[in-house]
Each structure stands twice: as structure tokens, then as C-alpha cells.
Design a protein around this motif. Sequence first.
Motif, PDB file in Angstrom:
ATOM      1  N   TYR A  91      37.708  58.863  53.857  1.00  0.00           N
ATOM      2  CA  TYR A  91      37.433  57.925  52.772  1.00  0.00           C
ATOM      3  C   TYR A  91      36.375  56.923  53.205  1.00  0.00           C
ATOM      4  O   TYR A  91      36.279  56.568  54.382  1.00  0.00           O
ATOM      5  CB  TYR A  91      38.707  57.154  52.397  1.00  0.00           C
ATOM      6  CG  TYR A  91      39.709  57.939  51.578  1.00  0.00           C
ATOM      7  CD1 TYR A  91      39.772  57.788  50.194  1.00  0.00           C
ATOM      8  CD2 TYR A  91      40.594  58.820  52.196  1.00  0.00           C
ATOM      9  CE1 TYR A  91      40.701  58.494  49.445  1.00  0.00           C
ATOM     10  CE2 TYR A  91      41.524  59.531  51.447  1.00  0.00           C
ATOM     11  CZ  TYR A  91      41.572  59.362  50.074  1.00  0.00           C
ATOM     12  OH  TYR A  91      42.482  60.068  49.331  1.00  0.00           O
ATOM     13  N   ARG A  92      35.609  56.485  52.224  1.00  0.00           N
ATOM     14  CA  ARG A  92      34.754  55.314  52.404  1.00  0.00           C
ATOM     15  C   ARG A  92      35.536  54.130  51.858  1.00  0.00           C
ATOM     16  O   ARG A  92      35.993  54.154  50.723  1.00  0.00           O
ATOM     17  CB  ARG A  92      33.447  55.476  51.649  1.00  0.00           C
ATOM     18  CG  ARG A  92      32.604  54.212  51.522  1.00  0.00           C
ATOM     19  CD  ARG A  92      31.960  53.798  52.837  1.00  0.00           C
ATOM     20  NE  ARG A  92      31.028  54.771  53.352  1.00  0.00           N
ATOM     21  CZ  ARG A  92      30.255  54.571  54.412  1.00  0.00           C
ATOM     22  NH1 ARG A  92      30.336  53.427  55.067  1.00  0.00           N
ATOM     23  NH2 ARG A  92      29.448  55.508  54.838  1.00  0.00           N
ATOM     24  N   ILE A  93      35.735  53.092  52.687  1.00  0.00           N
ATOM     25  CA  ILE A  93      36.430  51.885  52.239  1.00  0.00           C
ATOM     26  C   ILE A  93      35.393  50.789  52.061  1.00  0.00           C
ATOM     27  O   ILE A  93      34.599  50.515  52.970  1.00  0.00           O
ATOM     28  CB  ILE A  93      37.538  51.468  53.232  1.00  0.00           C
ATOM     29  CG1 ILE A  93      38.207  50.169  52.774  1.00  0.00           C
ATOM     30  CG2 ILE A  93      37.030  51.363  54.656  1.00  0.00           C
ATOM     31  CD1 ILE A  93      39.469  49.827  53.559  1.00  0.00           C
ATOM     32  N   ILE A  94      35.356  50.205  50.871  1.00  0.00           N
ATOM     33  CA  ILE A  94      34.381  49.160  50.527  1.00  0.00           C
ATOM     34  C   ILE A  94      35.135  47.872  50.240  1.00  0.00           C
ATOM     35  O   ILE A  94      35.952  47.815  49.301  1.00  0.00           O
ATOM     36  CB  ILE A  94      33.526  49.540  49.300  1.00  0.00           C
ATOM     37  CG1 ILE A  94      32.894  50.920  49.465  1.00  0.00           C
ATOM     38  CG2 ILE A  94      32.454  48.486  49.042  1.00  0.00           C
ATOM     39  CD1 ILE A  94      33.541  51.979  48.611  1.00  0.00           C
ATOM     40  N   PHE A  95      34.902  46.867  51.049  1.00  0.00           N
ATOM     41  CA  PHE A  95      35.510  45.555  50.850  1.00  0.00           C
ATOM     42  C   PHE A  95      34.492  44.654  50.171  1.00  0.00           C
ATOM     43  O   PHE A  95      33.359  44.496  50.641  1.00  0.00           O
ATOM     44  CB  PHE A  95      35.927  44.954  52.196  1.00  0.00           C
ATOM     45  CG  PHE A  95      36.478  43.555  52.089  1.00  0.00           C
ATOM     46  CD1 PHE A  95      37.819  43.349  51.816  1.00  0.00           C
ATOM     47  CD2 PHE A  95      35.658  42.446  52.259  1.00  0.00           C
ATOM     48  CE1 PHE A  95      38.334  42.061  51.710  1.00  0.00           C
ATOM     49  CE2 PHE A  95      36.158  41.160  52.171  1.00  0.00           C
ATOM     50  CZ  PHE A  95      37.499  40.961  51.882  1.00  0.00           C
ATOM     51  N   THR A  96      34.889  44.043  49.050  1.00  0.00           N
ATOM     52  CA  THR A  96      34.009  43.170  48.274  1.00  0.00           C
ATOM     53  C   THR A  96      34.574  41.762  48.240  1.00  0.00           C
ATOM     54  O   THR A  96      35.678  41.541  47.715  1.00  0.00           O
ATOM     55  CB  THR A  96      33.846  43.687  46.836  1.00  0.00           C
ATOM     56  OG1 THR A  96      33.373  45.031  46.861  1.00  0.00           O
ATOM     57  CG2 THR A  96      32.867  42.817  46.049  1.00  0.00           C
ATOM     58  N   GLY A  97      33.847  40.808  48.802  1.00  0.00           N
ATOM     59  CA  GLY A  97      34.259  39.412  48.741  1.00  0.00           C
ATOM     60  C   GLY A  97      33.896  38.803  47.398  1.00  0.00           C
ATOM     61  O   GLY A  97      32.769  38.952  46.931  1.00  0.00           O
ATOM     62  N   LYS A  98      34.842  38.107  46.775  1.00  0.00           N
ATOM     63  CA  LYS A  98      34.612  37.461  45.483  1.00  0.00           C
ATOM     64  C   LYS A  98      34.880  35.958  45.555  1.00  0.00           C
ATOM     65  O   LYS A  98      35.161  35.323  44.548  1.00  0.00           O
ATOM     66  CB  LYS A  98      35.500  38.102  44.413  1.00  0.00           C
ATOM     67  CG  LYS A  98      35.185  39.565  44.143  1.00  0.00           C
ATOM     68  CD  LYS A  98      35.977  40.088  42.961  1.00  0.00           C
ATOM     69  CE  LYS A  98      35.533  41.480  42.581  1.00  0.00           C
ATOM     70  NZ  LYS A  98      36.222  41.977  41.367  1.00  0.00           N
ATOM     71  N   TRP A  99      34.781  35.423  46.747  1.00  0.00           N
ATOM     72  CA  TRP A  99      35.072  34.011  47.004  1.00  0.00           C
ATOM     73  C   TRP A  99      33.828  33.177  46.705  1.00  0.00           C
ATOM     74  O   TRP A  99      33.068  32.836  47.592  1.00  0.00           O
ATOM     75  CB  TRP A  99      35.523  33.851  48.453  1.00  0.00           C
ATOM     76  CG  TRP A  99      35.986  32.478  48.814  1.00  0.00           C
ATOM     77  CD1 TRP A  99      36.351  31.467  47.978  1.00  0.00           C
ATOM     78  CD2 TRP A  99      36.126  31.967  50.144  1.00  0.00           C
ATOM     79  NE1 TRP A  99      36.704  30.356  48.694  1.00  0.00           N
ATOM     80  CE2 TRP A  99      36.587  30.637  50.034  1.00  0.00           C
ATOM     81  CE3 TRP A  99      35.911  32.516  51.414  1.00  0.00           C
ATOM     82  CZ2 TRP A  99      36.810  29.842  51.153  1.00  0.00           C
ATOM     83  CZ3 TRP A  99      36.152  31.732  52.524  1.00  0.00           C
ATOM     84  CH2 TRP A  99      36.600  30.397  52.392  1.00  0.00           C
ATOM     85  N   SER A 100      33.636  32.863  45.444  1.00  0.00           N
ATOM     86  CA  SER A 100      32.466  32.094  45.014  1.00  0.00           C
ATOM     87  C   SER A 100      32.881  30.672  44.663  1.00  0.00           C
ATOM     88  O   SER A 100      34.047  30.386  44.388  1.00  0.00           O
ATOM     89  CB  SER A 100      31.826  32.749  43.791  1.00  0.00           C
ATOM     90  OG  SER A 100      32.689  32.663  42.666  1.00  0.00           O
ATOM     91  N   GLN A 101      31.894  29.769  44.636  1.00  0.00           N
ATOM     92  CA  GLN A 101      32.167  28.382  44.267  1.00  0.00           C
ATOM     93  C   GLN A 101      32.538  28.271  42.794  1.00  0.00           C
ATOM     94  O   GLN A 101      33.290  27.377  42.396  1.00  0.00           O
ATOM     95  CB  GLN A 101      30.959  27.503  44.586  1.00  0.00           C
ATOM     96  CG  GLN A 101      31.243  26.012  44.455  1.00  0.00           C
ATOM     97  CD  GLN A 101      30.085  25.159  44.958  1.00  0.00           C
ATOM     98  OE1 GLN A 101      29.009  25.654  45.240  1.00  0.00           O
ATOM     99  NE2 GLN A 101      30.319  23.860  45.078  1.00  0.00           N
TER     100      GLN A 101
END
Length: 260
Positions: free
Chosen positions: A33-43
Motif C-alpha cells: 500500500y501507499r500510505i498518504i498522510f495529509t496535515g490539515k492543521w491550518s490557522q
Amino acid sequence: KVLWTVLVTMLGYASSLPVGEDALCTAEELAKYRIIFTGKWSQTAFPKQYPLYRPPAQWSSLLGVTHSSDYSMWKKNEYASNGVRDFAEKGEAWALMKEIEEAGEKIQSVHGIFSAPAISSGTGQTSTELEVHPRHPLVSFVVRIVPSPDWFVGIDSLNLCERGHWMDEVSVDLFPYDAGTDSGFTFSSPNFATIPQDTVTEITCSSPSHPANSFYYPKLKILPPIAQVTMVKLKKSQLGLSVPFINLPAKSNEIIDTVS
């Protein structure tokens, strides 16, 4: 006749014993598998005390493992191991990696360790590949929230084998957790060890219920996802290829005024 009766009784008893979900996996031998982590920690999504400098909002490297149900990296409402504590508080992975290796050696519960690079801002993506096996179809990982006292996001024992087949794709929204080892309330709190140690708990918009808490948003129904992880099963022709950026629209999260 007596021996046959005893044998049938034993087989019936064995068939009634609980079996771990991973033991039922009859998929092909291996899957990648390709694991993609996406950060959504925006101001915009998390304006309260959003870290702008020293250090700014960012994510540590991702550390994960593929394993059987005999191993657990971390669990909600249970005590974090010394390795998880070091990773959640300081981003140090050595103790956690040693715990994983020892578990693999003792009870053959670990198939492999994987990691992905850190993200230098609150939003962005990082990815890597992982391999699962029918006896080790579970995926767990942790990513430290930087800066924070002992906060992290992650997954505990996600089973990629469903009804005897490897899932083609799965996405999970991620929310912050407190490792229970540091009592700081804010992103920039100084080190303040929790004695005695508490269990791992999910941080919500109302818990801990204290105005100083960086994630305390009493006007929200729930916190928006602070990150997301997607795992995509790779075909042989896709091995080593990059996965396009995944960008999902944000959903409204405010409480309607007429709702108590």
C-alpha cells in the motif's frame, strides 16, 4: 465410540472460541500500500493559539508498523508505553522502535516497520509504502503534533483485510490524542510530567474542559479533522510511483444557533 464423542466435543468447543479478525484473512499472500498522510492543521480551522513561530505548527515524521492482533502500538483509554511517551513528547523514536522489534522477536507479531518524512508546516502531505501479510493485516502508526506537550494523531490496528480480500483504498479522518504523560494545556506549555501517568485520551472541542486548552472550542459540535490518512493498494505496475495530492473540501462545523 467414547473417543469419537470426546473428539467431536473438543472440535465443537474449538470452533466456538473467539478468533482474532486478522486470523480470518484469506487474502493473497502479500499486499503493498501507499500510505498518504495529509496535515490539515491550518490557522483557519484551528485559530486558537495557532503556533506561528518557535516552532511553527508542523508534524513529526510518521512511524508505523504492520502487525497481528498480538501486538498493540497504542490504544485509547490504555496507558502509553515508554516508547510512545518519548515519541509523543519529544519525537524520539528509538525506544518505540525497540519495543516494536522486541515484540516481533518474542511473539512474531510484527511484519514490518515503515516511516514517512516530517512535514514542516501544519498543512501538507507525506507518504511512504508499507507491506501487509495475511497473518499481519493490521496497521498502526503515530505522528506527533509539533509543538505540543504530548499530543499526537494516529491509527490503532486498522485491518486492511476485509472478508478475505485486501481493501483497495481506505481513508480515515484523524483527531488529536493526549498521551497522558504530560499535563500541559497549550501547544507551547513547558514540560510538566503527569504523575501518576494517565491513559491515552482523545482531545475534543470540550475535553479537557478548560478555557486555556488549545483545542477548547465550545461553539463547535466537534473538532474538524486535524489530519487525514489514505491507504491505496498498489498494483505491481504501480510500485514506486507517486500518488497525486488529495485535497478534500472542508465541511462546516459550527453549531446552529437554535440548537442547544
